[in-house]
Design a protein around this motif. Structure first.
Motif, PDB file in Angstrom:
ATOM      1  N   HIS A   1       3.796   2.026   2.874  1.00  0.00           N
ATOM      2  CA  HIS A   1       4.539   2.274   4.101  1.00  0.00           C
ATOM      3  C   HIS A   1       5.863   2.966   3.794  1.00  0.00           C
ATOM      4  O   HIS A   1       6.313   2.975   2.649  1.00  0.00           O
ATOM      5  CB  HIS A   1       4.824   0.953   4.820  1.00  0.00           C
ATOM      6  N   HIS A   2       6.464   3.486   4.827  1.00  0.00           N
ATOM      7  CA  HIS A   2       7.853   3.924   4.765  1.00  0.00           C
ATOM      8  C   HIS A   2       8.405   3.960   6.177  1.00  0.00           C
ATOM      9  O   HIS A   2       7.662   3.996   7.150  1.00  0.00           O
ATOM     10  CB  HIS A   2       8.009   5.271   4.053  1.00  0.00           C
TER      11      HIS A   2
ATOM     12  N   LEU B   1      23.772   9.213   1.630  1.00  0.00           N
ATOM     13  CA  LEU B   1      22.939   8.198   0.979  1.00  0.00           C
ATOM     14  C   LEU B   1      23.051   8.262  -0.538  1.00  0.00           C
ATOM     15  O   LEU B   1      23.023   7.230  -1.210  1.00  0.00           O
ATOM     16  CB  LEU B   1      21.486   8.342   1.406  1.00  0.00           C
ATOM     17  N   SER B   2      23.199   9.463  -1.091  1.00  0.00           N
ATOM     18  CA  SER B   2      23.290   9.601  -2.549  1.00  0.00           C
ATOM     19  C   SER B   2      24.532   8.918  -3.096  1.00  0.00           C
ATOM     20  O   SER B   2      24.592   8.595  -4.282  1.00  0.00           O
ATOM     21  CB  SER B   2      23.280  11.074  -2.952  1.00  0.00           C
ATOM     22  N   ARG B   3      25.510   8.651  -2.256  1.00  0.00           N
ATOM     23  CA  ARG B   3      26.760   8.015  -2.691  1.00  0.00           C
ATOM     24  C   ARG B   3      26.762   6.501  -2.470  1.00  0.00           C
ATOM     25  O   ARG B   3      27.756   5.840  -2.757  1.00  0.00           O
ATOM     26  CB  ARG B   3      27.926   8.664  -1.955  1.00  0.00           C
ATOM     27  N   GLN B   4      25.660   5.948  -1.943  1.00  0.00           N
ATOM     28  CA  GLN B   4      25.587   4.511  -1.671  1.00  0.00           C
ATOM     29  C   GLN B   4      25.030   3.771  -2.884  1.00  0.00           C
ATOM     30  O   GLN B   4      24.045   4.212  -3.478  1.00  0.00           O
ATOM     31  CB  GLN B   4      24.722   4.241  -0.441  1.00  0.00           C
ATOM     32  N   PRO B   5      25.649   2.649  -3.255  1.00  0.00           N
ATOM     33  CA  PRO B   5      25.197   1.903  -4.433  1.00  0.00           C
ATOM     34  C   PRO B   5      23.729   1.481  -4.333  1.00  0.00           C
ATOM     35  O   PRO B   5      23.304   0.939  -3.319  1.00  0.00           O
ATOM     36  CB  PRO B   5      26.103   0.664  -4.452  1.00  0.00           C
ATOM     37  N   GLY B   6      22.962   1.779  -5.374  1.00  0.00           N
ATOM     38  CA  GLY B   6      21.577   1.350  -5.454  1.00  0.00           C
ATOM     39  C   GLY B   6      20.581   2.230  -4.733  1.00  0.00           C
ATOM     40  O   GLY B   6      19.380   2.048  -4.880  1.00  0.00           O
ATOM     41  N   VAL B   7      21.037   3.195  -3.928  1.00  0.00           N
ATOM     42  CA  VAL B   7      20.120   4.092  -3.218  1.00  0.00           C
ATOM     43  C   VAL B   7      19.721   5.219  -4.158  1.00  0.00           C
ATOM     44  O   VAL B   7      20.544   5.760  -4.881  1.00  0.00           O
ATOM     45  CB  VAL B   7      20.786   4.671  -1.950  1.00  0.00           C
ATOM     46  N   ARG B   8      18.422   5.576  -4.134  1.00  0.00           N
ATOM     47  CA  ARG B   8      17.956   6.665  -4.984  1.00  0.00           C
ATOM     48  C   ARG B   8      17.193   7.673  -4.142  1.00  0.00           C
ATOM     49  O   ARG B   8      16.186   7.343  -3.512  1.00  0.00           O
ATOM     50  CB  ARG B   8      17.042   6.132  -6.089  1.00  0.00           C
TER      51      ARG B   8
ATOM     52  N   PRO C   1      16.289  17.566  -0.061  1.00  0.00           N
ATOM     53  CA  PRO C   1      15.576  17.909   1.173  1.00  0.00           C
ATOM     54  C   PRO C   1      14.679  19.128   1.006  1.00  0.00           C
ATOM     55  O   PRO C   1      15.062  20.120   0.383  1.00  0.00           O
ATOM     56  CB  PRO C   1      16.709  18.172   2.164  1.00  0.00           C
ATOM     57  N   ARG C   2      13.470  19.037   1.546  1.00  0.00           N
ATOM     58  CA  ARG C   2      12.459  20.089   1.489  1.00  0.00           C
ATOM     59  C   ARG C   2      12.131  20.547   2.903  1.00  0.00           C
ATOM     60  O   ARG C   2      12.247  19.767   3.854  1.00  0.00           O
ATOM     61  CB  ARG C   2      11.167  19.569   0.855  1.00  0.00           C
TER      62      ARG C   2
ATOM     63  N   TYR D   1      12.521  11.752   0.838  1.00  0.00           N
ATOM     64  CA  TYR D   1      12.354  10.307   0.690  1.00  0.00           C
ATOM     65  C   TYR D   1      13.542   9.722  -0.068  1.00  0.00           C
ATOM     66  O   TYR D   1      14.174  10.403  -0.881  1.00  0.00           O
ATOM     67  CB  TYR D   1      11.088   9.998  -0.114  1.00  0.00           C
ATOM     68  N   PHE D   2      13.796   8.416   0.172  1.00  0.00           N
ATOM     69  CA  PHE D   2      14.775   7.688  -0.625  1.00  0.00           C
ATOM     70  C   PHE D   2      14.337   6.241  -0.756  1.00  0.00           C
ATOM     71  O   PHE D   2      13.490   5.772   0.003  1.00  0.00           O
ATOM     72  CB  PHE D   2      16.189   7.803  -0.047  1.00  0.00           C
ATOM     73  N   LEU D   3      14.875   5.573  -1.767  1.00  0.00           N
ATOM     74  CA  LEU D   3      14.573   4.164  -2.011  1.00  0.00           C
ATOM     75  C   LEU D   3      15.814   3.325  -1.760  1.00  0.00           C
ATOM     76  O   LEU D   3      16.921   3.696  -2.162  1.00  0.00           O
ATOM     77  CB  LEU D   3      14.106   3.951  -3.453  1.00  0.00           C
ATOM     78  N   THR D   4      15.614   2.164  -1.118  1.00  0.00           N
ATOM     79  CA  THR D   4      16.699   1.204  -0.920  1.00  0.00           C
ATOM     80  C   THR D   4      17.015   0.529  -2.254  1.00  0.00           C
ATOM     81  O   THR D   4      16.241   0.671  -3.220  1.00  0.00           O
ATOM     82  CB  THR D   4      16.276   0.123   0.093  1.00  0.00           C
ATOM     83  N   PRO D   5      18.096  -0.232  -2.334  1.00  0.00           N
ATOM     84  CA  PRO D   5      18.403  -0.930  -3.587  1.00  0.00           C
ATOM     85  C   PRO D   5      17.294  -1.867  -4.072  1.00  0.00           C
ATOM     86  O   PRO D   5      17.184  -2.116  -5.264  1.00  0.00           O
ATOM     87  CB  PRO D   5      19.681  -1.704  -3.251  1.00  0.00           C
ATOM     88  N   TRP D   6      16.438  -2.375  -3.170  1.00  0.00           N
ATOM     89  CA  TRP D   6      15.331  -3.249  -3.605  1.00  0.00           C
ATOM     90  C   TRP D   6      14.022  -2.476  -3.717  1.00  0.00           C
ATOM     91  O   TRP D   6      12.977  -3.046  -3.984  1.00  0.00           O
ATOM     92  CB  TRP D   6      15.184  -4.464  -2.683  1.00  0.00           C
ATOM     93  N   GLY D   7      14.051  -1.159  -3.518  1.00  0.00           N
ATOM     94  CA  GLY D   7      12.881  -0.325  -3.763  1.00  0.00           C
ATOM     95  C   GLY D   7      12.030   0.025  -2.564  1.00  0.00           C
ATOM     96  O   GLY D   7      10.981   0.648  -2.716  1.00  0.00           O
ATOM     97  N   MET D   8      12.434  -0.349  -1.358  1.00  0.00           N
ATOM     98  CA  MET D   8      11.672   0.001  -0.164  1.00  0.00           C
ATOM     99  C   MET D   8      11.778   1.503   0.091  1.00  0.00           C
ATOM    100  O   MET D   8      12.845   2.081  -0.020  1.00  0.00           O
ATOM    101  CB  MET D   8      12.213  -0.780   1.042  1.00  0.00           C
ATOM    102  N   GLN D   9      10.632   2.120   0.423  1.00  0.00           N
ATOM    103  CA  GLN D   9      10.579   3.567   0.640  1.00  0.00           C
ATOM    104  C   GLN D   9      11.001   3.913   2.058  1.00  0.00           C
ATOM    105  O   GLN D   9      10.543   3.295   3.022  1.00  0.00           O
ATOM    106  CB  GLN D   9       9.160   4.066   0.407  1.00  0.00           C
ATOM    107  N   MET D  10      11.876   4.918   2.169  1.00  0.00           N
ATOM    108  CA  MET D  10      12.326   5.408   3.462  1.00  0.00           C
ATOM    109  C   MET D  10      12.386   6.923   3.407  1.00  0.00           C
ATOM    110  O   MET D  10      12.272   7.520   2.347  1.00  0.00           O
ATOM    111  CB  MET D  10      13.692   4.823   3.807  1.00  0.00           C
ATOM    112  N   GLU D  11      12.576   7.532   4.569  1.00  0.00           N
ATOM    113  CA  GLU D  11      12.576   8.991   4.653  1.00  0.00           C
ATOM    114  C   GLU D  11      13.622   9.448   5.656  1.00  0.00           C
ATOM    115  O   GLU D  11      13.868   8.776   6.664  1.00  0.00           O
ATOM    116  CB  GLU D  11      11.192   9.463   5.105  1.00  0.00           C
ATOM    117  N   LEU D  12      14.223  10.581   5.384  1.00  0.00           N
ATOM    118  CA  LEU D  12      15.043  11.298   6.355  1.00  0.00           C
ATOM    119  C   LEU D  12      14.219  12.472   6.856  1.00  0.00           C
ATOM    120  O   LEU D  12      13.542  13.146   6.067  1.00  0.00           O
ATOM    121  CB  LEU D  12      16.320  11.837   5.702  1.00  0.00           C
TER     122      LEU D  12
END
Length: 193
Positions: A97-98, A113-120, A125-126, A140-151
């Protein structure tokens, strides 16, 4: 055909490893509003947890309900249960999921988001070059606990629109511009964390 009486999606829900961390991330970084917290919920002497939630009978959970913008309620669970798998699924796994956020400026959102601690961020952007959503931009980006999200930044006109009257929802008004235009909870625990 549809579910009789259905009007809208009420909420989406995710199980997270640390409810406090997830609530703080969604409210402080992504701008959600905390509506309420609940729990622990458990049934130590019965099977309600299995019958109603499809989890181990001795499982226990804590819940938080959040509001993400004008149309999305997000329910977060933190479970303690025997035999609990503690790995997040990949997008390619069953149950993968995401959660995707529409933004008006994907470069600015990705930079934030790139400046937030733990976010990868998973790349940069494509732009979709062809197909039904050509012109959309995404990352796509990952939360500090690894959950997948998207902009997602939507193109003003999409190729699929020439083939159907159906449309994707959005973009909506900015999240906090529409707070007074929708039903909110006025309970003491309803607040922005």
């Amino acid at each position: 055909m549809s579910i009789p009486g259905a009007t809208n999606i009420d909420h989406v829900a995710y199980t997270v490893p640390d409810l406090d961390q997830a609530v703080a991330f969604f409210t402080n970084i992504l701008g959600a509003d905390l509506i309420y917290r609940e729990g622990p919920i458990h049934d130590p002497h019965g099977d309600r947890m299995t019958q109603q939630l499809n989890v181990h009978p001795t499982a226990s959970c804590r819940i938080a309900m959040l509001r993400l913008g004008p149309v999305t309620n997000l329910e977060l669970f933190q479970y303690e249960a025997p035999g609990q798998r503690r790995l997040l699924p990949a997008n390619s796994d069953w149950g993968g999921h995401h959660l995707a956020f529409h933004v008006t400026d994907i470069e600015a959102a990705a930079h934030y988001l790139s400046r937030q601690p733990g976010v990868r961020l998973l790349g940069s952007p494509r732009t979709v070059d062809d197909g039904p959503i050509a012109g959309n931009r995404w990352v796509y980006f990952l939360t500090p606990w690894g959950m997948q999200m998207e902009l997602v930044q939507a193109s003003p006109a999409l190729p699929y629109e020439s083939t159907t009257r159906a449309r994707r929802y959005g973009p909506a008004p900015a999240w906090h511009d529409c707070v007074n235009a929708v039903r909110t909870t006025d309970s003491p625990e309803a607040h922005h964390a």
